[in-house]
Write a protein that holds these residues in place. Structure first.
Motif, PDB file in Angstrom:
ATOM      1  N   PHE A   1      48.772 -18.375  19.270  1.00  0.00           N
ATOM      2  CA  PHE A   1      47.835 -18.256  18.144  1.00  0.00           C
ATOM      3  C   PHE A   1      47.361 -19.631  17.663  1.00  0.00           C
ATOM      4  CE2 PHE A   1      46.671 -17.782  13.697  1.00  0.00           C
ATOM      5  CZ  PHE A   1      45.938 -16.601  13.668  1.00  0.00           C
ATOM      6  N   ILE A   2      48.320 -20.559  17.476  1.00  0.00           N
ATOM      7  CA  ILE A   2      47.854 -21.862  16.980  1.00  0.00           C
ATOM      8  C   ILE A   2      47.229 -22.700  18.102  1.00  0.00           C
ATOM      9  CG2 ILE A   2      49.309 -21.962  14.919  1.00  0.00           C
ATOM     10  CD1 ILE A   2      50.936 -24.090  16.378  1.00  0.00           C
ATOM     11  N   ASN A   3      47.616 -22.433  19.354  1.00  0.00           N
ATOM     12  CA  ASN A   3      46.904 -23.088  20.462  1.00  0.00           C
ATOM     13  C   ASN A   3      45.430 -22.695  20.447  1.00  0.00           C
ATOM     14  OD1 ASN A   3      48.906 -24.606  21.622  1.00  0.00           O
ATOM     15  ND2 ASN A   3      49.568 -23.000  23.017  1.00  0.00           N
ATOM     16  N   ASP A   4      45.162 -21.432  20.146  1.00  0.00           N
ATOM     17  CA  ASP A   4      43.768 -20.972  20.055  1.00  0.00           C
ATOM     18  C   ASP A   4      43.014 -21.787  19.020  1.00  0.00           C
ATOM     19  OD1 ASP A   4      44.106 -19.048  21.959  1.00  0.00           O
ATOM     20  OD2 ASP A   4      44.338 -17.379  20.565  1.00  0.00           O
ATOM     21  N   ILE A   5      43.676 -21.998  17.869  1.00  0.00           N
ATOM     22  CA  ILE A   5      43.008 -22.785  16.824  1.00  0.00           C
ATOM     23  C   ILE A   5      42.804 -24.208  17.313  1.00  0.00           C
ATOM     24  CG2 ILE A   5      43.177 -23.678  14.450  1.00  0.00           C
ATOM     25  CD1 ILE A   5      44.871 -21.263  13.745  1.00  0.00           C
ATOM     26  N   GLU A   6      43.857 -24.780  17.923  1.00  0.00           N
ATOM     27  CA  GLU A   6      43.776 -26.182  18.326  1.00  0.00           C
ATOM     28  C   GLU A   6      42.641 -26.422  19.313  1.00  0.00           C
ATOM     29  OE1 GLU A   6      47.117 -27.980  20.318  1.00  0.00           O
ATOM     30  OE2 GLU A   6      46.125 -29.927  20.249  1.00  0.00           O
ATOM     31  N   MET A   7      42.450 -25.500  20.243  1.00  0.00           N
ATOM     32  CA  MET A   7      41.405 -25.749  21.250  1.00  0.00           C
ATOM     33  C   MET A   7      40.110 -25.008  20.938  1.00  0.00           C
ATOM     34  SD  MET A   7      43.457 -23.896  24.202  1.00  0.00           S
ATOM     35  CE  MET A   7      42.249 -23.930  25.491  1.00  0.00           C
TER      36      MET A   7
ATOM     37  N   TYR B   1      34.705 -31.613  19.227  1.00  0.00           N
ATOM     38  CA  TYR B   1      35.903 -31.257  18.476  1.00  0.00           C
ATOM     39  C   TYR B   1      37.114 -31.132  19.387  1.00  0.00           C
ATOM     40  CZ  TYR B   1      33.792 -30.161  13.942  1.00  0.00           C
ATOM     41  OH  TYR B   1      33.200 -30.219  12.723  1.00  0.00           O
ATOM     42  N   VAL B   2      36.877 -30.663  20.587  1.00  0.00           N
ATOM     43  CA  VAL B   2      37.989 -30.465  21.511  1.00  0.00           C
ATOM     44  C   VAL B   2      38.124 -31.652  22.458  1.00  0.00           C
ATOM     45  CG1 VAL B   2      39.029 -28.893  23.176  1.00  0.00           C
ATOM     46  CG2 VAL B   2      37.525 -28.004  21.405  1.00  0.00           C
ATOM     47  N   ARG B   3      36.990 -32.262  22.797  1.00  0.00           N
ATOM     48  CA  ARG B   3      37.039 -33.245  23.879  1.00  0.00           C
ATOM     49  C   ARG B   3      37.434 -34.631  23.426  1.00  0.00           C
ATOM     50  NH1 ARG B   3      32.986 -32.718  28.563  1.00  0.00           N
ATOM     51  NH2 ARG B   3      34.402 -34.369  29.181  1.00  0.00           N
TER      52      ARG B   3
END
Ligand SMILES: Nc1nc2c(ncn2[C@@H]2O[C@H](COP(=O)(O)OP(=O)(O)O)[C@@H](O)[C@H]2O)c(=O)[nH]1
Ligand SMILES: Nc1ncnc2c1ncn2[C@@H]1O[C@H](COP(=O)(O)OP(=O)(O)O)[C@@H](O)[C@H]1O
Ligand SMILES: [Mg+2]
Ligand SMILES: [Mg+2]
Ligand SMILES: [Zn+2]
Lengths: 255, 238
Positions: free
Chosen positions: A48-54, A77-79
């Protein structure tokens, strides 16, 4: 979108481990809020928090989608870690550089092109609010305890990275003062998401997201009836801190 | 057929990344995305057997022994392309041994990826020379293990070595950041076998040590030789 313009993130449902659709409308996390994710091991908390992080866009195992202020977030934001509005701190995250605490923070501030030279001391002071074992500017980062490291990273995320969203995955064993972290989150208007088994953090949070079978099972908000219990748990927690410190100092707990 | 050459130091996460690529392609379409995999190593390698078992794809390995593994790779690459075409693959992935920091295994066609582990220390990119400067893309793995501060600095150091390189950060075990890599893989065009050339200048066979003469000291050798006090670099490719 600059960091400063982020107001909220929205999580849209994906699917459970068995492939069935997840049944929540959407979950909104607003700055200043503390969220905790609870559930048994393997229930999908980290996912769940990996989803938020990426900033998942329907492209992770869970099929969830994350929006920022209701829109699809920009790619940088991700790169680019320096543009990323999220700091993620887990039990595994380490400071590996062979540097003193002050040089470590200076290195980060320099990478961020920060000119405020007071930020280093401010960060160390903030970190010391989170841990009972005092961090000194001249200590080596590789020699800090787990608690000191976590405390330093949270302070670094708050003041140097200055990310609006902080994710903390099961850091409870590290021995930091979680209630102070939560207080700090409000003070600096960050959103913090704890993955936790700690009843105190769970009860102090504005929302509790309960995970089961890879999916959000329900979202709880604290009930009025929980408040007296929360008070008692906070007292117990304070007493545990005192006892822990006494044992560390080599004293008898009866003194 | 497309070509990807994956380089990077041992344990950087080359195979883990390769798994993510194959996985990403197979999830899309098993028939349309057939991958062949070649592992080049010095003495031992197990990746070919692992990947064959895991994904059911044709795999091969070669051991370079006393030869520089990057040179060995170039030597066999033409055969490898033919082999992959015979397998009717649309992608050949070559994983290099990643031991030699003077050489680089990249070629003029296809995609050259350098894999760097974020936990290898913030100065590591500065030590890696052509493995980074000649790559098309840098993938930084193990970002789940280090502090935000070190991640940012690591990225800056890569940029210092190669300002134009595209950088993708990933927790390669989880596959974070893979969407960007898969987009690049999808956009690759087929290679022209006749046009594939080694990208860098190989510093090969520059002195008598290269051909097996074992005496120590420059006094005992011919070719490009240097004394200790001569230069910062003992030899720099022209
Ligand atoms: N935590 C973590 N471990 C990784 C990551 N990438 C690779 N590893 C681990 O690092 C080790 C070496 O990876 P491998 O792909 O075999 O490296 P290679 O020698 O470059 O092919 C393996 O144990 C992997 O599971 C990552 O992003 N995060
Ligand atoms: N919705 C889902 N669909 C498929 N797999 C999932 C889903 N959620 C979690 N998983 C997988 O289940 C495993 C355990 O999840 P994880 O998030 O690590 O659990 P926890 O942190 O609660 O212990 C992981 O391999 C994860 O990728
Ligand atoms: Mg977990
Ligand atoms: Mg390998
Ligand atoms: Zn070589």
């Amino acid at each position: 979108m600059k960091h400063a313009e982020i107001e909220e993130i929205t999580i849209l449902p994906g699917r459970k481990k068995d492939g069935e659709a997840e049944d929540f409308g959407s979950i909104v996390i607003t700055l200043g809020e503390t969220i905790s994710i609870v559930g048994p091991t393997g229930s999908g908390k980290s996912a769940f928090i990996n989803d938020i992080e990426m900033f998942a866009q329907h492209d992770t195992v869970t099929g969830r989608t994350i929006l920022v202020n209701g829109e699809h977030p920009p790619e940088e934001y991700v790169r680019d870690p320096s543009k990323k509005p999220i700091a993620s701190i887990t039990q595994n995250t380490q400071c590996l550089a062979d540097l003193l605490v002050k040089n470590f923070l200076e290195m980060h501030a320099r990478a961020r092109k920060m000119v405020d030279c007071e930020v280093i001391q401010k960060t160390i002071d903030l970190a010391n609010e989170f841990t009972g074992e005092k961090i000194l500017p001249g200590m080596k980062v590789t020699e800090l305890s787990g608690g000191q490291t976590r405390a330093l990273m949270i302070a670094d995320a708050t003041l140097i990275s200055n990310t609006p969203i902080i994710l903390l995955d099961e850091i409870e064993n590290a021995g930091i003062f979680k209630d102070r972290v939560i207080e700090c989150v409000k003070r600096f208007r960050k959103a913090v998401v704890f993955v936790t088994h700690d009843p105190l953090i769970a009860l102090l949070s504005d929302k509790r997201i309960v995970m089961k079978n890879g999916a959000v099972e329900k979202v709880l908000t604290p009930k009025e009836e929980e408040k007296p219990i929360l008070k008692r748990i906070m007292l117990m927690d304070k007493r545990m801190d005192v006892i822990r410190e006494k044992i560390r100092q080599g004293e008898s707990i009866c003194d | 057929m497309r070509l990807i050459i994956v380089a990077g130091p041992p344990s950087a996460g080359k195979t883990t990344l390769t798994r993510q690529i194959i996985n990403g392609l197979q999830n899309k379409s098993k028939n349309k995305n057939k991958v062949s995999y070649l592992k080049i190593d010095v003495v031992r390698a197990f990746e070919d057997e692992e990947l064959k078992k895991e994904f059911g794809i044709p795999t091969k390995k070669i051991y370079s022994g006393d030869l520089c593994p990057d040179h060995a790779g170039i030597m066999v690459l033409r055969d490898a392309v033919v082999w992959a075409e015979e397998n009717e693959s649309d992608l050949l992935i070559v994983e290099s041994a990643g031991l030699c920091l003077r050489c680089s295994p990249y070629v003029t066609e296809g995609l050259g990826i350098v894999v760097l582990s974020a936990i290898s220390g913030t100065n590591t990119p500065l030590k890696m020379g052509p493995m980074i400067t000649l790559a098309d893309l840098a993938v930084v793995t193990k970002i789940d293990l280090i502090s935000q501060a070190e991640r940012e600095v690591f990225r800056e150091k890569i940029k210092e070595v190669n300002g134009n390189i595209d950088i993708i950060e990933t927790n390669a075990l989880q596959g974070t950041g893979m969407r960007y890599l898969m987009r690049i893989v999808d956009s690759l065009s087929d290679i022209d076998k006749e046009k594939v050339m080694l990208k860098g200048e190989p510093p090969l066979g520059v002195c008598t040590i290269c051909i097996g003469k074992k005496d120590i000291g420059w006094q005992n050798h011919f070719g490009v030789i240097r004394r200790l006090k001569d230069a910062d670099y003992l030899y720099r490719g022209d």
